[in-house]
Design an enzyme around this catalytic site. Sequence first.
Site, PDB file in Angstrom:
ATOM      1  N   SER A   1     -11.692  -9.565  12.757  1.00 14.27           N
ATOM      2  CA  SER A   1     -11.542 -11.010  12.551  1.00 14.27           C
ATOM      3  C   SER A   1     -10.117 -11.468  12.800  1.00 14.27           C
ATOM      4  O   SER A   1      -9.149 -10.747  12.506  1.00 14.27           O
ATOM      5  CB  SER A   1     -11.921 -11.341  11.104  1.00 14.27           C
ATOM      6  OG  SER A   1     -11.622 -12.686  10.816  1.00 14.27           O
TER       7      SER A   1
ATOM      8  N   LYS B   1     -10.890  -5.842   6.273  1.00 14.28           N
ATOM      9  CA  LYS B   1     -11.054  -5.720   7.737  1.00 14.28           C
ATOM     10  C   LYS B   1      -9.872  -4.944   8.331  1.00 14.28           C
ATOM     11  O   LYS B   1     -10.051  -4.110   9.221  1.00 14.28           O
ATOM     12  CB  LYS B   1     -11.141  -7.104   8.389  1.00 14.28           C
ATOM     13  CG  LYS B   1     -12.447  -7.836   8.112  1.00 14.28           C
ATOM     14  CD  LYS B   1     -13.592  -7.233   8.898  1.00 14.28           C
ATOM     15  CE  LYS B   1     -14.907  -7.929   8.595  1.00 14.28           C
ATOM     16  NZ  LYS B   1     -16.075  -7.268   9.182  1.00 14.28           N
TER      17      LYS B   1
ATOM     18  N   TYR C   1     -10.782 -10.155   1.746  1.00 12.15           N
ATOM     19  CA  TYR C   1     -11.641 -10.016   2.929  1.00 12.15           C
ATOM     20  C   TYR C   1     -10.815  -9.515   4.119  1.00 12.15           C
ATOM     21  O   TYR C   1     -11.174  -8.546   4.784  1.00 12.15           O
ATOM     22  CB  TYR C   1     -12.286 -11.380   3.247  1.00 12.15           C
ATOM     23  CG  TYR C   1     -12.927 -11.455   4.610  1.00 12.15           C
ATOM     24  CD1 TYR C   1     -14.029 -10.670   4.913  1.00 12.15           C
ATOM     25  CD2 TYR C   1     -12.426 -12.307   5.604  1.00 12.15           C
ATOM     26  CE1 TYR C   1     -14.622 -10.730   6.179  1.00 12.15           C
ATOM     27  CE2 TYR C   1     -13.010 -12.375   6.853  1.00 12.15           C
ATOM     28  CZ  TYR C   1     -14.100 -11.581   7.131  1.00 12.15           C
ATOM     29  OH  TYR C   1     -14.682 -11.639   8.382  1.00 12.15           O
TER      30      TYR C   1
HETATM   31  P1  NAD Z   1     -23.772 -12.699   8.239  1.00  8.01           P
HETATM   32  O1  NAD Z   1     -23.593 -12.646   6.763  1.00  8.01           O
HETATM   33  O2  NAD Z   1     -24.636 -13.757   8.795  1.00  8.01           O
HETATM   34  O3  NAD Z   1     -24.310 -11.287   8.761  1.00  8.01           O
HETATM   35  C1  NAD Z   1     -24.008 -10.068   8.109  1.00  8.01           C
HETATM   36  C2  NAD Z   1     -25.295  -9.268   8.002  1.00  8.01           C
HETATM   37  O4  NAD Z   1     -25.015  -8.023   7.351  1.00  8.01           O
HETATM   38  C3  NAD Z   1     -26.371  -9.976   7.178  1.00  8.01           C
HETATM   39  O5  NAD Z   1     -27.610  -9.907   7.857  1.00  8.01           O
HETATM   40  C4  NAD Z   1     -26.417  -9.182   5.877  1.00  8.01           C
HETATM   41  O6  NAD Z   1     -27.692  -9.205   5.276  1.00  8.01           O
HETATM   42  C5  NAD Z   1     -26.016  -7.802   6.367  1.00  8.01           C
HETATM   43  N1  NAD Z   1     -25.426  -6.938   5.349  1.00  8.01           N
HETATM   44  C6  NAD Z   1     -24.468  -7.263   4.435  1.00  8.01           C
HETATM   45  N2  NAD Z   1     -24.165  -6.205   3.681  1.00  8.01           N
HETATM   46  C7  NAD Z   1     -24.921  -5.170   4.142  1.00  8.01           C
HETATM   47  C8  NAD Z   1     -25.060  -3.807   3.752  1.00  8.01           C
HETATM   48  N3  NAD Z   1     -24.356  -3.297   2.735  1.00  8.01           N
HETATM   49  N4  NAD Z   1     -25.929  -3.023   4.430  1.00  8.01           N
HETATM   50  C9  NAD Z   1     -26.673  -3.538   5.441  1.00  8.01           C
HETATM   51  N5  NAD Z   1     -26.605  -4.827   5.825  1.00  8.01           N
HETATM   52  C10 NAD Z   1     -25.724  -5.631   5.187  1.00  8.01           C
HETATM   53  O7  NAD Z   1     -22.322 -12.749   8.884  1.00  8.01           O
HETATM   54  P2  NAD Z   1     -21.894 -13.028  10.394  1.00  8.01           P
HETATM   55  O8  NAD Z   1     -21.239 -14.345  10.446  1.00  8.01           O
HETATM   56  O9  NAD Z   1     -23.018 -12.728  11.309  1.00  8.01           O
HETATM   57  O10 NAD Z   1     -20.745 -11.930  10.530  1.00  8.01           O
HETATM   58  C11 NAD Z   1     -20.996 -10.643  11.080  1.00  8.01           C
HETATM   59  C12 NAD Z   1     -19.728  -9.827  11.000  1.00  8.01           C
HETATM   60  O11 NAD Z   1     -18.684 -10.504  11.689  1.00  8.01           O
HETATM   61  C13 NAD Z   1     -19.210  -9.594   9.590  1.00  8.01           C
HETATM   62  O12 NAD Z   1     -18.706  -8.275   9.497  1.00  8.01           O
HETATM   63  C14 NAD Z   1     -18.079 -10.597   9.446  1.00  8.01           C
HETATM   64  O13 NAD Z   1     -17.100 -10.178   8.542  1.00  8.01           O
HETATM   65  C15 NAD Z   1     -17.530 -10.642  10.867  1.00  8.01           C
HETATM   66  N6  NAD Z   1     -16.859 -11.911  11.184  1.00  8.01           N
HETATM   67  C16 NAD Z   1     -17.531 -13.075  11.013  1.00  8.01           C
HETATM   68  C17 NAD Z   1     -16.883 -14.285  11.296  1.00  8.01           C
HETATM   69  C18 NAD Z   1     -17.586 -15.594  11.111  1.00  8.01           C
HETATM   70  O14 NAD Z   1     -16.929 -16.619  11.094  1.00  8.01           O
HETATM   71  N7  NAD Z   1     -18.906 -15.644  10.997  1.00  8.01           N
HETATM   72  C19 NAD Z   1     -15.553 -14.270  11.764  1.00  8.01           C
HETATM   73  C20 NAD Z   1     -14.918 -13.047  11.940  1.00  8.01           C
HETATM   74  C21 NAD Z   1     -15.590 -11.862  11.651  1.00  8.01           C
HETATM   75  C1  UD1 Z   2     -12.366 -19.228   7.516  1.00  8.16           C
HETATM   76  C2  UD1 Z   2     -11.586 -18.206   6.736  1.00  8.16           C
HETATM   77  C3  UD1 Z   2     -11.337 -17.021   7.658  1.00  8.16           C
HETATM   78  C4  UD1 Z   2     -12.670 -16.473   8.147  1.00  8.16           C
HETATM   79  C5  UD1 Z   2     -13.452 -17.579   8.833  1.00  8.16           C
HETATM   80  C6  UD1 Z   2     -14.831 -17.134   9.220  1.00  8.16           C
HETATM   81  C7  UD1 Z   2     -10.271 -19.349   5.026  1.00  8.16           C
HETATM   82  C8  UD1 Z   2      -8.923 -19.776   4.593  1.00  8.16           C
HETATM   83  N1  UD1 Z   2     -10.353 -18.790   6.245  1.00  8.16           N
HETATM   84  O1  UD1 Z   2     -11.616 -19.564   8.668  1.00  8.16           O
HETATM   85  O2  UD1 Z   2     -10.640 -16.014   6.962  1.00  8.16           O
HETATM   86  O3  UD1 Z   2     -12.466 -15.417   9.050  1.00  8.16           O
HETATM   87  O4  UD1 Z   2     -13.592 -18.692   7.952  1.00  8.16           O
HETATM   88  O5  UD1 Z   2     -15.624 -16.878   8.105  1.00  8.16           O
HETATM   89  O6  UD1 Z   2     -11.259 -19.484   4.302  1.00  8.16           O
HETATM   90  N2  UD1 Z   2     -12.251 -27.515   6.949  1.00  8.16           N
HETATM   91  C9  UD1 Z   2     -12.357 -28.778   6.400  1.00  8.16           C
HETATM   92  N3  UD1 Z   2     -13.382 -29.046   5.558  1.00  8.16           N
HETATM   93  C10 UD1 Z   2     -14.332 -28.107   5.222  1.00  8.16           C
HETATM   94  C11 UD1 Z   2     -14.217 -26.807   5.789  1.00  8.16           C
HETATM   95  C12 UD1 Z   2     -13.153 -26.558   6.630  1.00  8.16           C
HETATM   96  O7  UD1 Z   2     -11.523 -29.641   6.678  1.00  8.16           O
HETATM   97  O8  UD1 Z   2     -15.238 -28.398   4.431  1.00  8.16           O
HETATM   98  C13 UD1 Z   2     -11.157 -27.244   7.905  1.00  8.16           C
HETATM   99  C14 UD1 Z   2     -10.241 -26.104   7.494  1.00  8.16           C
HETATM  100  O9  UD1 Z   2      -9.177 -26.566   6.713  1.00  8.16           O
HETATM  101  C15 UD1 Z   2      -9.797 -25.588   8.875  1.00  8.16           C
HETATM  102  C16 UD1 Z   2     -11.016 -25.847   9.773  1.00  8.16           C
HETATM  103  O10 UD1 Z   2     -11.776 -26.865   9.118  1.00  8.16           O
HETATM  104  O11 UD1 Z   2      -8.718 -26.338   9.373  1.00  8.16           O
HETATM  105  C17 UD1 Z   2     -11.896 -24.620   9.956  1.00  8.16           C
HETATM  106  O12 UD1 Z   2     -12.225 -24.102   8.693  1.00  8.16           O
HETATM  107  P1  UD1 Z   2     -13.339 -22.947   8.520  1.00  8.16           P
HETATM  108  O13 UD1 Z   2     -14.547 -23.290   9.277  1.00  8.16           O
HETATM  109  O14 UD1 Z   2     -13.475 -22.690   7.052  1.00  8.16           O
HETATM  110  O15 UD1 Z   2     -12.672 -21.698   9.247  1.00  8.16           O
HETATM  111  P2  UD1 Z   2     -11.244 -21.023   9.012  1.00  8.16           P
HETATM  112  O16 UD1 Z   2     -10.522 -21.595   7.866  1.00  8.16           O
HETATM  113  O17 UD1 Z   2     -10.526 -21.017  10.307  1.00  8.16           O
END
Ligand code: NAD
Ligand code: UD1
Length: 354
Positions: free
Chosen positions: A137, A165, A161
């Site tokens: 991430s 990572k 978190y």
């Molecule tokens: P998500 O929660 O939708 O998907 C995660 C999946 O993992 C879910 O289906 C959940 O049921 C499963 N899971 C959780 N714990 C588990 C366990 N112990 N054993 C087996 N399955 C398990 O999240 P996502 O948005 O699809 O994210 C996927 C990955 O990407 C995560 O590792 C997350 O940290 C990373 N990531 C997500 C974002 C984002 O903004 N969505 C950003 C950066 C990194």
């Molecule tokens: C957030 C997490 C980041 C994580 C990512 C994906 C924080 C501080 N950061 O990123 O670690 O990897 O989600 O899960 O939580 N915003 C609003 N109103 C809202 C929500 C968000 O104004 O209700 C703004 C935030 O201030 C930011 C932008 O929208 O400027 C994006 O926010 P968000 O979608 O939460 O993502 P990140 O903060 O970039």
Amino acid sequence: MARLLITGGAGFIGSHTCLVLLQAGHDLLVLDNFSNSTPLALERVSALAKLDVQSSQARLQVRRGDIRDRAGLDDLFSTAASAGAAIDAVVHFAGLKAVGESVREPLRYWDVNLTGSRCLLDAMNAHGCRTLVFSSSATLYGYPKDVPIPETASIQPINPYGHSKAAVEQLLHDLAASAPNQWRIACLRYFNPVGAHPSGKIGEDPLGTPNNLFPFMSQVAVGRRKSLQVFGGDWPTSDGTGVRDYIHVIDLAEGHSAALNCLLAEPAQLLTLNLGSGQGASVLEVVHAFERASGRQVPYEVVARRDGDAAITVADPAMALQRLGWKTQRGLDDICRDGWTWQAANPAGYSDQG
Ligand code: NAD
Ligand code: UD1
């Protein structure tokens, strides 16, 4: 074509990536405990990939289980191998991802994200499967000094978190160094994954109140919530609101497919790549783009800054282009159109669809 284990494949990014990988011809075995997802997402993936019942059983197997269950992982790898379908590579999405929750429950985050990954790696090693794509991430960069952010920027996570990572990335480095020429690893640092498959059949479905901008704003537009709080109007950006690099989830899924192809074709290596568009959008730019795409108003009020937010986070995605030949194909308008199609067709997410 490869036989792939996809942990967390029913989740938001996992489900879209499963579809793209199936369409690329790979066979998949999904391991998910469904703690933050539903099997329905994978049924829809199967339908979108046009798999009939028979081919679905062969090409998209689903197993309910936990990545921390070492015996369960042994059984999974052994059963696959003895059926003549040994697992070639793993795409590891399973994990917990809510920043605020990680501050309140650090033990759970370290357990699932780090212990779970360590358990998976141990099983992979024992079964001779040493090709991995890991969901990292951009949160690793904390408050970035320079934007766009290259992969060489310092790693300074600011919450549990992010620490979990960063620890997994470190473990992967240590592992690769311990057995040179054996491990093929890609750490993909996602920026802000949003949007949905254009069919509107799969998308993001957060439990409870969304923490992130896109799902919250979509729920306001569809009438589930009254108004959006914009966190801070005094950031040093063009309109005073925070700037992020939003990446369409299908672009992100295609990045995984490209990373796998690269790992499977090239000698053993550890790749660390940003997956982002290289373009920043402010909160208000996003809101206006979403209003255009949805034809709905998104009422908002500007409130105080949120703790832990950076002003601007934008990827330098040059390395992914150079190493994978990958770059994003979809922009903010595509993201908003597809995100809205999903939200409008599934106002309550997967839960009211049976
Ligand atoms: P998500 O929660 O939708 O998907 C995660 C999946 O993992 C879910 O289906 C959940 O049921 C499963 N899971 C959780 N714990 C588990 C366990 N112990 N054993 C087996 N399955 C398990 O999240 P996502 O948005 O699809 O994210 C996927 C990955 O990407 C995560 O590792 C997350 O940290 C990373 N990531 C997500 C974002 C984002 O903004 N969505 C950003 C950066 C990194
Ligand atoms: C957030 C997490 C980041 C994580 C990512 C994906 C924080 C501080 N950061 O990123 O670690 O990897 O989600 O899960 O939580 N915003 C609003 N109103 C809202 C929500 C968000 O104004 O209700 C703004 C935030 O201030 C930011 C932008 O929208 O400027 C994006 O926010 P968000 O979608 O939460 O993502 P990140 O903060 O970039």
